[in-house]
Design a protein around this motif. Sequence first.
Motif, PDB file in Angstrom:
ATOM      1  N   HIS A 145       0.835  -1.201   0.000  1.00  0.00           N
ATOM      2  CA  HIS A 145       0.000   0.000   0.000  1.00  0.00           C
ATOM      3  C   HIS A 145       0.875   1.258   0.000  1.00  0.00           C
ATOM      4  N   MET A 178       1.033   4.117  -2.956  1.00  0.00           N
ATOM      5  CA  MET A 178       0.813   5.542  -2.709  1.00  0.00           C
ATOM      6  C   MET A 178       1.997   6.384  -3.182  1.00  0.00           C
ATOM      7  N   SER A 209       1.640   6.868  -6.830  1.00  0.00           N
ATOM      8  CA  SER A 209       0.544   7.806  -7.081  1.00  0.00           C
ATOM      9  C   SER A 209       1.000   9.249  -6.897  1.00  0.00           C
ATOM     10  N   SER A 263     -15.446   2.671  -6.459  1.00  0.00           N
ATOM     11  CA  SER A 263     -15.128   3.987  -5.900  1.00  0.00           C
ATOM     12  C   SER A 263     -15.142   5.124  -6.917  1.00  0.00           C
ATOM     13  N   ASP A 279     -12.734   6.427  -8.141  1.00  0.00           N
ATOM     14  CA  ASP A 279     -11.550   7.251  -7.846  1.00  0.00           C
ATOM     15  C   ASP A 279     -10.367   6.547  -8.498  1.00  0.00           C
ATOM     16  N   THR A 327      -7.090   7.180  -8.960  1.00  0.00           N
ATOM     17  CA  THR A 327      -5.837   7.042  -8.214  1.00  0.00           C
ATOM     18  C   THR A 327      -5.968   6.002  -7.109  1.00  0.00           C
ATOM     19  N   LYS A 328      -7.103   6.052  -6.398  1.00  0.00           N
ATOM     20  CA  LYS A 328      -7.331   5.066  -5.339  1.00  0.00           C
ATOM     21  C   LYS A 328      -7.452   3.660  -5.924  1.00  0.00           C
ATOM     22  N   GLY A 378      -3.992   2.336  -6.803  1.00  0.00           N
ATOM     23  CA  GLY A 378      -3.270   1.973  -5.584  1.00  0.00           C
ATOM     24  C   GLY A 378      -3.805   0.698  -4.964  1.00  0.00           C
ATOM     25  N   THR A 379      -5.134   0.568  -4.924  1.00  0.00           N
ATOM     26  CA  THR A 379      -5.745  -0.636  -4.344  1.00  0.00           C
ATOM     27  C   THR A 379      -5.394  -1.879  -5.159  1.00  0.00           C
TER      28      THR A 379
END
Length: 716
Positions: free
Chosen positions: A355, A359, A362, A626, A628, A630-631, A634-635
Motif C-alpha cells: 500500500h 501511494m 501515485s 469507488s 476514484d 488514483t485510489k 493503488g488498491t
Amino acid sequence: MHSAAPVGSATGLARAGAFCARHPKWVIAVWLVLLVAALGGRKAVDATFSDQISLPGTQSNTGAGLLQSADPMAGQPNGKVVLHVGSGAVSDHEQAVGATIADLKTLPHVVSASNPVTSADGRTAVITVIFDVQLKTLGHGYTGRLDEATEPARADGVQVAYGGDLDQVVRTPPDETLSESIGIGAAVLILLIAFGSVAAALVPVGCALVGVGVGIGVVGMIAGLVTFGTSAPTLAIMIGLGVGIDYAVFLTTRFRQDLIDSGRPWEAATRATGSAGHAVLVAAITVAVALLSLYACGLTFIGKLGFAGSVAVAVAASAALTLVPAVLALTGRHIDRLRVRRPVAETSGGHDSWHRYAMLISRRPWPFLVVGAGLLVLIAVPLFSMRLGHVADGADPKGSKTRTAYDWIADGSGQGFGPGANGTFTVVIDARHATTSTGRITDDVDHALQGTQGIASFTPVAATSDKNVLITTVTPTTGPQTAATSDLFSTLTGHTLPDALAGTGAKGYVTGTTAGQLDFRDTVKERLPIIIGIVLVAAFLLLMVVFRSLLIPLKAVALNLLTTGASYGALVAVFQWGWGDELLGLPEPVPIESYVPMMMFAIVFGLSMDYEIFLLSRISAAWKSSHDNTKAVGTGLSITGRVISSAALIMTVVFLAFTATPTVVVKMLALGLAISVILDATIVRLVLVPALMVLMGEANWWLPRRLDRHLPHLRA
C-alpha cells in the motif's frame, strides 16, 4: 479486509468451482485417471518429432527439386561418418576403412556409403552415407548400429565421429529431469516464503504437476498423428509448468484471502474460482490465441510448436479451474498447517508495504515512468544488431560426437577441409530452356564463381547425362553460422548466378542444408510482422472488450512491445555478443536461431498479458466501486503486488532451470522467456502500468457509448 461476494450470485465458473469444491475426491480421482491415461497413451503411440521443413518456391526448395529430378539419389537423406588419425594418414588403414564402409552398407535403411574423401594432409576423411528414410525416424538407438559398423576402423586406431544430418540420430536426446526438478524445487521454496506454510506451497505445485503430466501426455498422443518439432515436448513442459503454477497460485491466494476474511472452505474455493477464475480463463485464452497465431506465418513447423504450447496451456488452465478448487476445498483450513511464518494472502491491510509503495507511485508517477521506460529501452539497445541464423553443430558441447566431427572437418590448419566444408552450397542450373550451349554456360558460371569473394573452392561445373541440369558444389571460406556465409548466399542468389546466366535462358538456384536454413531465416523474417500484427490486434480487442476501455488496451500493447524488445536485446547480448556463453555452456557466440524471435513474441506477449489481466481486474473492480482512479490503481497494485511478484519469480526460475538443457534453441527460449517475465512483472506491471494509469486519470475508462453498445460483455 475484503468482503466476500455471496455464493448465490455465482457465475458459470463459480458454479463449476462449487461442484468441484463439493465433490473434491471425485474431481481429484478423475484427474489422476486422466494423468495415467495420458502418459500411458503417450507411451503407446508411435510419436514422431522432426525438424524437417519444406519451403515451396524458395531457392533451396526449387533447386532441390531439380537436383532430385536429375539424380534421385541426390535428394535422399544423408549423413557423414568422419574418420581422423592423430598421425600418418587415413589411407594407411585402408583395409579397416574398407571393412567399415562394407559394414555401413549393410545397416538398415542405408542405400549407399561412398568412398572416403580425404583432406589435403590425409589425416581426415569423410564417408557420405545415404539413407532411404528421414534420419530422425531412426531414433537415438541407431547410434549403436553405427558404432558397430565403424568398429573395424576404431579397432585399427582410427577415430570416428558423426556429422551432417546424422546429428539427428547421434545427438543425445535432452533429459529435462534436472531442469524440471530445479524449477519445481525453486517454486516450492518461493511459495513457502511467500505463503508461509508448507501446505500452501505444495498445493499449487502439485496441481500444476498433474496438469503438466496430462498436457505432455496429450501432446505426445497428438504427435502420433501430427509431426511436431523436436523441441515441442520441452516447450510444452516449460510453458505448461510455468503457467500452471501461476494460475494455481492466483487461485490459492484468493482462496486464502477469503479464509482470512472468515469464509468457509468450500465457499472460499467457489468464490476464488468465480473471481480469480475469470482472470485465469481470460489469461489462458490470450496465451493460447497468441501461440496459435503462429500458424498465420504460413510455416507449419512453427505453427505446430505453437499448437503444442497451446495444448499445454489449455490443460494447465483446466487443471487450475477444476483440480485446484477441489484440492483447496479438501485441504480447507489445513492450508496453513506447518507454518514457517504468519500466513499472508493478497494483502496485510491498508498500511502494508505494498500500500505504501502504491501511494508513492501515485504521488510521483513521472519519475517512476521515466526511469522504468529508460531502463527497458537501454536493455533493448542490442536488438538493433540482432543477426538471425542457424545454430550449427559447432555449438554442441566439446567432446560430443557431433562437435568432434564438426571440428575435424572445419580444421583449416591442413588436417581438415576448412570451416566452410560444414556448410557447403550446391549450385543447380536449370538449362532446359537455355538458348546458349551448356558449354558456354559452364564457362560463364565457372568464371563468375572464380570472381566471387567468400568462396574457398568449388567443384567443376558438371552436366547431367541429358545436359538439362548443371551442378557444382561451392565451399565457403567461413562456417555455416557466420554472417559472411549468409552474405555469400545472398551474393550467389542475387548477383553471381543472375549475372552469369543473363541472356542464356537458364536459371540458377542455390540449395543444400545451409541454403535451406538461410531461406527459412529469410522467410521467418519476412513473415514476423504478420504475427506481430495479429497478436497485437487480438490482444487489443480482447482487453477492450474485457475492461471497456480504449486507452488500457493501447497502453498494454505498447508496454508489451517494449518488454519484448528488451528481452530480444538481452538475448542478443548473451548469445550473439557472447556475454554469457560460458555460463550457459556455449563454446562460442552464436546467431539467434531464426524462429526464436517469432516464438518468443507470441509466448512473451501471451504470458505478459497474464499479469496485465490479474492487475487490471483488481484495478477495474476498485474503480467500479469507488470511481476514484488514483485510489483504484493503488488498491489494485497493493492487492496484486505480492502475488504477481511471487508468480513471476516462480515462472522465471522455472524457465531459467531449462537453460541447463544441452539444446541451444531451448536455452535461447528459456532465457528469453525468463528475462521477459521478470522485466514484465517488475518494471512494467509494478512500475509503468500504475504510473501511466495514474497520469491518464479517468481517461483510462473511456469508451465511446456507441462502441460500448455493440461490444460483447466479458469480465476478468
